[in-house]
Design an enzyme around this catalytic site. Sequence first.
Site, short mmCIF file in Angstrom:
data_model
loop_
_atom_site.label_atom_id
_atom_site.label_comp_id
_atom_site.label_asym_id
_atom_site.label_seq_id
_atom_site.Cartn_x
_atom_site.Cartn_y
_atom_site.Cartn_z
N ARG A 178 105.27 46.43 57.11
CA ARG A 178 104.18 46.05 56.20
C ARG A 178 102.99 46.95 56.47
NH1 ARG A 178 99.83 41.45 56.78
NH2 ARG A 178 98.69 41.87 54.84
N HIS A 221 93.65 45.66 52.09
CA HIS A 221 93.46 45.15 53.45
C HIS A 221 92.07 45.59 53.93
CE1 HIS A 221 95.81 43.52 57.09
NE2 HIS A 221 94.55 43.60 57.46
N GLU A 247 94.24 38.18 53.06
CA GLU A 247 93.29 37.20 53.56
C GLU A 247 91.95 37.19 52.82
OE1 GLU A 247 92.76 37.48 57.74
OE2 GLU A 247 94.89 37.34 58.16
N ASN A 276 99.53 34.60 57.29
CA ASN A 276 99.06 35.13 58.58
C ASN A 276 98.64 33.94 59.42
OD1 ASN A 276 99.46 37.59 57.44
ND2 ASN A 276 97.31 38.22 57.39
N TYR A 280 97.79 32.53 63.47
CA TYR A 280 97.51 32.86 64.87
C TYR A 280 97.25 31.64 65.75
CZ TYR A 280 97.19 37.69 63.36
OH TYR A 280 97.49 38.93 62.84
N GLU A 331 101.86 38.05 59.36
CA GLU A 331 101.20 38.41 60.62
C GLU A 331 101.29 37.25 61.61
OE1 GLU A 331 97.14 39.72 60.45
OE2 GLU A 331 97.49 40.93 58.67
C1 GCO Z 1 93.51 39.49 60.18
C2 GCO Z 1 93.85 40.81 59.69
C3 GCO Z 1 94.28 41.80 60.76
C4 GCO Z 1 93.73 41.55 62.15
C5 GCO Z 1 94.65 40.65 62.94
C6 GCO Z 1 94.05 40.31 64.30
O1 GCO Z 1 94.35 38.60 60.04
O2 GCO Z 1 92.39 39.31 60.62
O3 GCO Z 1 94.92 40.72 58.76
O4 GCO Z 1 93.82 43.01 60.22
O5 GCO Z 1 93.62 42.77 62.85
O6 GCO Z 1 94.83 39.45 62.27
O7 GCO Z 1 92.80 39.72 64.12
#
Ligand code: GCO
Length: 449
Positions: free
Chosen positions: A77, A121, A166, A292, A294, A355
């Site tokens: 990607r 992006h 995002e 995405n 985290y 992500e």
């Molecule tokens: C985000 C962006 C990425 C970041 C990654 C780490 O999700 O903020 O897509 O460009 O670099 O997530 O923060």
Amino acid sequence: MSKIQFPEDFLWGAAAASYQIEGAWQEGGKGESIWDRFSHTPGKVRGGDTGDAACDHYHRFREDVALMRELRLKSYRFSISWPRVMPSGRGKVNQAGIDFYSSLVDELLNSGIEPLATLYHWDLPQALQEKGGWADRDIAGWFADYAAAMGRALGDRVKKWVTLNEPQIFCALGYLTGEHAPGEKDAMKYFRASHFANLAHGRGVEALRSEAHGANIGTVLQLPPFHPGSDREDDHEAARKMDGVFNRWYAEPVLLGRYPADMLDLFSVLDIPIEDGDLDVISQPIDFVGLNLYTRAFAKKDPSTPLLEAAYDVDHRTPGAAHTEMGWEVYPQAMFETLARFKDEWGNPPVYVTENGAAFADRFEDGSVNDQDRIDFLKAYLERARAAMDYGVDLRGYFVWSLMDNFEWAHGYSKRFGIVRVDYETQRRVPKASAFWYRGVIENNGFEI
Ligand code: GCO
């Protein structure tokens, strides 16, 4: 030990983005982006870092694709730098920029790696920012023209596309907090940008459909679960509101064809420029959603926040929890919680995790990085992703963030997310232990825990 096994056709990949890895910020006819302008503005990026050189991917992409092949990636990607292919953001395309992405796509396909292209992006052409950027309704048409041009240029070979990466992040950090480009702090501009980003997504899908025949098209959303910072009811209410303004405000127009009613009520006093027909454009059918993911986020009641009276509880710490170098809690259950919403609330569309990954304090010793903490992180989140599939979520693939260490926005190069280490002085790439572990996951379509 038990085996976490994925379906045979599960799409294993890695992700990166143009401004974070390409460098060559003024080469090959590229125009200025808002991140060029922002990173060159003193005080905006840690240590004065910029994406001027980054990982020099613009010149080293063949080496990087060879590395992807060595790691057995099935997909990659990447994002297209809008000002690299349309220097002023509109009108004439820059053929040298098109040629770069065309060569990258050919290199990927010749290596048996499926390209997945992100149209936006975060590196908006500065020339468009000067015309109002995302806060100007015309952005939807500018983005559609850009999407059509990319569909014409690459649509014969690129079969998976996402429009925006995002929108909630580039709108909130770009127009509300000012932490990201263009660095504005204007709530009304934030709401205008949020709606026009949603609208641009829809216009971009229409444009791609018309030029990239047979393409699978989606969008990418970051949707952290919001949990209350305490058991007080007003913190629970705050979590619902934060989910509304930062998650549902972006997911539901696209997936359900409407803005969340509670949020429209809350912000009814604002003149958010939603016009008749906009929601029909925004909610036209897409083929998949990119997630995405985290961590989770905590919310608290905050009377000082106008209308919303809620805020991130950034001071909240879960006793005993591990945190990454970004200060993000390692909370794998967030993967299950958010994926399950696609089934429970949003029509169970096909989903790719576009992500997931972590920044840790990697130690480069004896020419290698033994990043067991990153391997443990990936295992835990992938196990929860697999559990979500057992729950009935239509998860089709997973892209680790990131292929290589790169420019982490306002943190500059201080945070390393890659499964491959980059020495920014020499541009030498060194696969970390996590890269070899991930190669095994791809080869075995799963892993032991
Ligand atoms: C985000 C962006 C990425 C970041 C990654 C780490 O999700 O903020 O897509 O460009 O670099 O997530 O923060």
